[in-house]
Design a protein around this motif. Structure first.
Motif, short mmCIF file in Angstrom:
data_model
loop_
_atom_site.label_atom_id
_atom_site.label_comp_id
_atom_site.label_asym_id
_atom_site.label_seq_id
_atom_site.Cartn_x
_atom_site.Cartn_y
_atom_site.Cartn_z
N ASN A 104 -4.30 -37.63 80.22
CA ASN A 104 -4.92 -36.22 80.56
C ASN A 104 -6.22 -36.01 80.57
O ASN A 104 -6.83 -35.33 79.92
CB ASN A 104 -4.31 -35.40 79.20
N TRP A 105 -6.63 -36.58 81.72
CA TRP A 105 -8.16 -36.83 81.86
C TRP A 105 -8.54 -35.59 82.33
O TRP A 105 -9.68 -35.36 81.92
CB TRP A 105 -8.27 -37.90 83.06
N ASN A 106 -7.76 -34.90 82.82
CA ASN A 106 -8.48 -33.53 83.51
C ASN A 106 -8.80 -32.53 82.13
O ASN A 106 -9.39 -31.80 82.23
CB ASN A 106 -7.37 -32.58 84.25
N ALA A 107 -8.23 -33.17 80.88
CA ALA A 107 -8.51 -32.14 79.63
C ALA A 107 -9.70 -32.54 78.98
O ALA A 107 -10.30 -32.15 78.53
CB ALA A 107 -7.31 -32.39 78.79
N VAL A 108 -10.36 -33.85 79.44
CA VAL A 108 -11.67 -34.21 78.80
C VAL A 108 -12.72 -33.21 79.27
O VAL A 108 -13.52 -32.75 78.23
CB VAL A 108 -11.93 -35.54 79.57
N GLN A 109 -12.43 -32.82 80.58
CA GLN A 109 -14.10 -31.62 80.88
C GLN A 109 -13.65 -30.33 80.22
O GLN A 109 -14.54 -30.06 79.57
CB GLN A 109 -13.74 -31.69 82.51
N ARG A 110 -12.30 -29.99 80.03
CA ARG A 110 -12.18 -28.78 79.25
C ARG A 110 -12.51 -28.93 77.92
O ARG A 110 -12.93 -27.95 77.10
CB ARG A 110 -10.64 -28.41 79.46
#
Length: 441
Positions: free
Chosen positions: A52-58
């Motif tokens: 869920n790497w895209n959640a890191v930024q969020r």
DNA sequence: AAACAGACCAACCGCAACTAT
DNA sequence: GATAGTTGCGGTTGGTCTGTT
């Protein structure tokens, strides 16, 4: 290493992202990572795990895209990463894996705990460039030999190694799967390496053992075992146990090989990286004959600097070839002593195509014999239609070697005088190359 | 000491595979 | 089945380091 393993699931946040981006467009950062960014990423993974790497930024405000986060984690922050240069054993294993898999860096990385695909890729690319520029073979001699012999896998109607009647059905099935997994015609299928990788408690690469090709089911056992003096290549230890850095991927989640090429699905079947190295069997210094200076070789019209030492070797070679043909139930091609060579060299008496008594079979056998002869003495056979063993490395992608200005045959069918797997020893003197054979090339 | 070339390394990009909706 | 999103892979690029001239 399966693709898209954790895919999906992004829709739950899609609207949030959209709203957020519409409100305040996030300009993601590129370039080198800072220590602070690393810390943020590590902290995130520590609390939420990988994926869920895209959640890191969020979730963290880290101005990095998910892709970048994943890459940073995988290549630098992940625990149990092994830093530092590759050990000789790792280098050899990489060469072997590359010979089998081509530019499948991720797959190769699965066999090298603590190493990343990027690391391996960088290593191979730079190393390949350097060696090619130096006129050295890309692969060490033991890998060259194995790779060349694996050519026969193209002839799945003929290859004893692909025969379903072979004992050891699991391995046979693995090979069959490999053969059907895209290796069918354009490249040699994985052979012994795949088998070895599927067999626990074997040396890393069995064909490096003092009795190569000794798989019980292999019809090739006989000639090669009996004439092992020609093929008794350096016995390489598995990846050095002395490589100090850290435990071997104890908790790495996906080092199992979920791909069918090697038929390996169990990490325990991977090469015994921690195994203590076996005794090294050193080649006699004249295993392939002594390399001679290129000048003298060129003068002799052979180009290659390796020559069989004497009549005895020539006779043994002929005997070996006879045995090889016995195995495959085909008469050997006529061999006549080369003129004036003191019997040290043999020459194919092809006489061209007319001797096509066995039509396709004969041709294929000749092809194999070319390979064999080429390995024992490159000058014994012309490369003719040497299959793109080098091209086999491309695995569908061509850019890695497409820039090579070498004939593909110059890449793989070199026999080096040296037996060491160390970089500087592969292809000793670089004289044993197709491209150096003025008579042929 | 400076210039240059090569090696090494980290990161990015495009694409494909996969999954959820 | 179509679509969107995520992940993984392989190729490529650009910066830095190192050795050589």
């Amino acid at each position: 290493m399966a693709r898209g393993g954790g895919g999906g699931g992004g829709h739950a946040h899609a609207e949030d992202v959209t709203e957020q981006e519409e409100a305040t467009p996030v300009v993601l950062k590129k370039g080198p990572w800072t220590a602070a960014e690393d810390a943020m990423l590590m902290d995130h993974v520590r609390h939420h795990g990988e994926g869920n790497w895209n959640a890191v930024q969020r979730m963290t405000g880290l101005l990095r895209c998910g892709k970048s986060c994943r890459l940073r984690w995988t290549n630098h922050l992940r625990p149990n990463l092994k830093k530092g240069s590759f050990s000789p054993d790792e280098e050899l294993l990489i060469a072997q894996l590359h010979a089998q898999l081509g530019n499948k860096w991720a797959r190769m990385a699965a066999h090298l705990p603590g190493r990343t695909d990027n690391e391996i890729k960088n290593y191979w690319n730079t190393r390949t460039k350097r060696r090619q520029r130096a006129g050295l073979p890309v692969y060490p001699p033991e890998v060259q030999l194995h790779l060349a012999l694996s050519k026969r896998c193209r002839y799945d109607d003929f290859s004893p190694l692909a025969s379903p009647q072979l004992p050891g059905t699991a391995n046979a099935q693995a090979l069959g799967a490999a053969a059907s997994a895209g290796y069918a015609s354009s490249r040699p299928a994985p052979l012994d390496l795949a088998r070895q990788l599927a067999v626990p408690n074997q040396q890393t690469v069995q064909f490096l053992s003092p009795a190569p090709f000794s798989a019980p089911s292999s019809p090739w056992k006989k000639p090669f075992a009996r004439n092992a003096q020609y093929f008794q290549l350096a016995h390489s230890s598995p990846v050095s146990p002395s490589t100090p850095t850290g435990p071997m991927h104890p908790a790495t989640p996906d080092l199992s090989l979920g791909y069918g090429v090697c038929g390996v699905t169990d990490q325990s079947r991977l090469p015994p990286l921690s195994q203590s190295p076996g005794p090294r069997v050193e080649l006699p210094s004249n295993q392939y004959g002594q390399p001679t200076p290129p000048t003298s070789a060129a003068t002799a019209g052979l180009g290659g600097g390796v020559a069989l030492a004497d009549h005895q070797n020539a006779a043994s070679l002929e005997k070996m070839l006879q045995e090889l043909h016995d195995v495959i139930k085909v008469d050997p091609p006529a061999l006549v002593p080369a003129n004036g060579g003191g019997g040290a060299a043999l020459e194919r008496h092809d006489g061209g195509v007319p001797e096509n008594r066995f039509s396709g079979v004969q041709h294929r056998v000749d092809d194999d014999m070319d390979t064999l002869l080429g390995l024992v003495h490159p000058a014994l056979s012309a490369p003719e239609t040497v299959p793109p063993a080098a091209a086999s490395n491309h695995s569908g992608s061509t850019s890695q070697h497409s820039s090579d200005d070498q004939n593909p045959s110059t890449v793989d069918l070199h026999v080096a005088g040296g037996t060491s797997s160390s970089d500087q020893d592969w292809g000793l003197d670089g004289v044993c190359k197709w491209s150096n054979m003025s008579r042929i090339c």
